[in-house]
Motif scaffolding. Structure first.
Motif, short mmCIF file in Angstrom:
data_model
loop_
_atom_site.label_atom_id
_atom_site.label_comp_id
_atom_site.label_asym_id
_atom_site.label_seq_id
_atom_site.Cartn_x
_atom_site.Cartn_y
_atom_site.Cartn_z
N ALA A 137 0.86 -1.18 0.00
CA ALA A 137 0.00 0.00 0.00
C ALA A 137 0.90 1.23 0.00
CB ALA A 137 -0.91 0.01 1.23
N GLY A 138 0.35 2.33 -0.48
CA GLY A 138 1.12 3.57 -0.50
C GLY A 138 1.98 3.70 -1.74
N VAL A 139 2.75 4.79 -1.78
CA VAL A 139 3.55 5.10 -2.96
C VAL A 139 4.76 5.94 -2.55
CG1 VAL A 139 2.28 7.24 -3.49
CG2 VAL A 139 3.43 5.99 -5.34
N VAL A 140 5.83 5.82 -3.33
CA VAL A 140 6.98 6.72 -3.20
C VAL A 140 7.11 7.50 -4.49
CG1 VAL A 140 9.45 6.95 -2.79
CG2 VAL A 140 8.20 5.09 -1.70
N LEU A 141 7.18 8.82 -4.38
CA LEU A 141 7.31 9.70 -5.54
C LEU A 141 8.66 10.41 -5.47
CD1 LEU A 141 3.76 11.33 -5.54
CD2 LEU A 141 4.53 9.29 -6.79
N ILE A 142 9.34 10.45 -6.60
CA ILE A 142 10.60 11.17 -6.72
C ILE A 142 10.39 12.27 -7.76
CG2 ILE A 142 13.03 11.02 -7.33
CD1 ILE A 142 12.95 8.09 -6.43
N GLY A 143 10.42 13.50 -7.28
CA GLY A 143 10.08 14.61 -8.18
C GLY A 143 8.66 14.50 -8.69
N GLY A 144 7.77 13.93 -7.89
CA GLY A 144 6.36 13.82 -8.26
C GLY A 144 6.00 12.59 -9.06
N ARG A 145 6.98 11.70 -9.32
CA ARG A 145 6.71 10.50 -10.11
C ARG A 145 7.25 9.26 -9.41
NH1 ARG A 145 8.22 11.70 -16.45
NH2 ARG A 145 6.81 13.47 -16.78
N PRO A 146 6.58 8.11 -9.59
CA PRO A 146 7.19 6.85 -9.12
C PRO A 146 8.47 6.58 -9.90
CG PRO A 146 4.86 6.56 -9.66
CD PRO A 146 5.25 7.91 -10.18
N TYR A 147 9.38 5.85 -9.28
CA TYR A 147 10.67 5.57 -9.92
C TYR A 147 10.48 4.95 -11.31
CZ TYR A 147 15.43 3.86 -10.56
OH TYR A 147 16.69 3.61 -11.07
N ARG A 148 9.54 4.02 -11.44
CA ARG A 148 9.34 3.34 -12.73
C ARG A 148 8.87 4.29 -13.82
NH1 ARG A 148 9.53 -2.19 -12.44
NH2 ARG A 148 9.37 -3.11 -10.34
N ALA A 149 8.33 5.44 -13.43
CA ALA A 149 7.82 6.40 -14.42
C ALA A 149 8.85 7.44 -14.81
CB ALA A 149 6.56 7.09 -13.88
N LEU A 150 10.04 7.40 -14.19
CA LEU A 150 11.08 8.36 -14.55
C LEU A 150 11.61 8.07 -15.95
CD1 LEU A 150 13.09 8.44 -11.18
CD2 LEU A 150 11.44 10.13 -11.99
N ARG A 151 11.76 9.10 -16.76
CA ARG A 151 12.19 8.88 -18.13
C ARG A 151 13.65 8.45 -18.21
NH1 ARG A 151 9.43 14.23 -21.03
NH2 ARG A 151 7.25 13.61 -20.67
N GLU A 152 14.49 9.03 -17.38
CA GLU A 152 15.91 8.68 -17.35
C GLU A 152 16.33 8.47 -15.90
OE1 GLU A 152 18.08 10.83 -20.99
OE2 GLU A 152 17.08 12.27 -19.66
N PRO A 153 16.07 7.30 -15.36
CA PRO A 153 16.33 7.07 -13.93
C PRO A 153 17.76 7.36 -13.51
CG PRO A 153 15.05 5.26 -14.87
CD PRO A 153 15.47 6.13 -16.02
N ALA A 154 18.76 6.96 -14.32
CA ALA A 154 20.16 7.15 -13.94
C ALA A 154 20.55 8.62 -13.88
CB ALA A 154 21.07 6.41 -14.92
N LEU A 155 19.80 9.46 -14.61
CA LEU A 155 20.07 10.90 -14.58
C LEU A 155 19.27 11.60 -13.49
CD1 LEU A 155 20.14 11.75 -18.40
CD2 LEU A 155 22.02 11.04 -16.91
N THR A 156 18.43 10.85 -12.81
CA THR A 156 17.57 11.43 -11.78
C THR A 156 17.94 10.95 -10.38
OG1 THR A 156 15.75 11.47 -13.38
CG2 THR A 156 15.17 11.78 -11.06
N VAL A 157 18.20 9.64 -10.25
CA VAL A 157 18.47 9.05 -8.94
C VAL A 157 19.75 8.24 -9.00
CG1 VAL A 157 17.59 7.57 -7.10
CG2 VAL A 157 15.98 8.86 -8.52
N GLY A 158 20.65 8.51 -8.06
CA GLY A 158 21.83 7.67 -7.87
C GLY A 158 21.70 6.94 -6.55
N ALA A 159 22.03 5.65 -6.54
CA ALA A 159 21.80 4.86 -5.34
C ALA A 159 22.98 3.94 -5.05
CB ALA A 159 20.53 4.03 -5.48
#
Length: 304
Positions: free
Chosen positions: A56-78
């Motif tokens: 249940a629930g959601v995590v948003l990164i810049g207002g979007r779920p991680y899977r919806a990020l167009r370029e994840p590597a340019l947005t999130v480093g982990a």
């Protein structure tokens, strides 16, 4: 770019790892993410990166779920596991593979190796690296895409004192650039010197979401530190007067229920000398231990 966790819940069989967890990680700050073993930190970070799916629930990164990020590597480093790198691969080749997979320039590999201090060992195999060197390599991988969001799990683990000083300044410089920096750690002393904000969880639930300064100010109120060569006598005088006294070390006490002026007057009247009398400033470790002592799980197999 913010990280927003909204009503997260995650179970593994009958074990509840995360329950109704809501918080926001703001840019421009180093945010510490802490809790006892089994608190749900790693599970939460994996849900941020879509490695685990919340019940249940959601995590948003810049207002979007991680899977919806167009370029994840340019947005999130982990960095979630510094030991995950293949030991037979050279450090530079590992980063080149990551860069190629994410469509990034090979030139960026040399830049991040310089940033983390590994340029001189770039052609060495990772199997010969110390844990601290692997941590630096993991951080280099997280930085490849020059992302505005960084999620780092125990990045200080295995670093020597010079490495700890380096990462302390490095994380603060990343936040000063306006990045969102979330760091999990068990080293409260390091977070006290590094983090601006703190998110504390226990048994999967939120215990605190506050600035480090506000937390320390709140928990330091009303206590007095006393340093004296006659500890036993000081304890007797102050407890007889109704104060609550805790022994810190051989010559140091903390006193609750009495202000500094009265403590000094009581000790002077009793002929007990003291070399220090000051408002007690709680350490982050003290505050954390008190906050989480009823939320610690010992060896019951609960997944963190």
């Amino acid at each position: 770019m913010t990280i927003e966790a909204q009503g997260l819940r995650k179970c593994y069989g009958t074990t509840v790892a995360v329950e109704d967890l809501t918080f926001t990680v703001q840019p421009g700050k180093v945010t510490g993410f802490v809790g006892p073993n089994g608190a749900g930190k790693s599970t939460t970070m994996r849900m941020m990166l879509a490695l685990d799916r919340p019940d249940a629930g959601v995590v948003l990164i810049g207002g979007r779920p991680y899977r919806a990020l167009r370029e994840p590597a340019l947005t999130v480093g982990a960095l979630l596991d510094a030991e995950a790198t293949h030991p037979g691969r050279r450090a530079e080749d590992h980063l080149r593979w990551m860069a190629q997979y994410n469509g990034l320039s090979r030139r960026r590999v040399h830049e991040v190796l310089d940033l983390v201090g590994l340029r001189s060992v770039a052609r060495q195999r990772v199997g010969g690296f110390s844990l601290g060197m692997r941590q630096r390599l993991g951080i280099a991988g997280a930085l490849l895409g020059d992302p505005p969001v960084l999620i780092l799990d125990e990045p200080v683990n295995g670093l020597d004192p010079d490495g700890i000083r380096w990462i302390r300044g490095f994380l603060r410089s990343l936040a000063a650039d306006g990045r969102t920096v979330l760091v999990s750690s068990h080293l409260m002393g390091e977070l006290q010197d590094t983090a601006d904000h703190l998110i504390v969880i226990g048994r999967g639930r939120l215990l605190a979401d506050t600035s480090v300064k506000a937390l320390l100010d709140e928990t330091s109120d009303g206590r007095v530190t006393v340093r004296t060569g006659e500890r036993a006598a000081a304890v007797q005088v102050l407890t007889d007067a109704g104060a609550t006294v805790a022994i810190v070390d051989l010559d140091t006490l903390t006193v609750d229920g009495m202000d500094a002026g009265e403590v000094g007057a009581r000790l002077t009247a009793a002929g007990v000398p003291c070399s220090e009398l000051s408002r007690h400033r709680a350490s982050l470790e003290e505050v954390y231990m008190e906050m989480t002592r009823t939320h610690t799980i010992f060896g019951d197999g609960t997944r963190p």
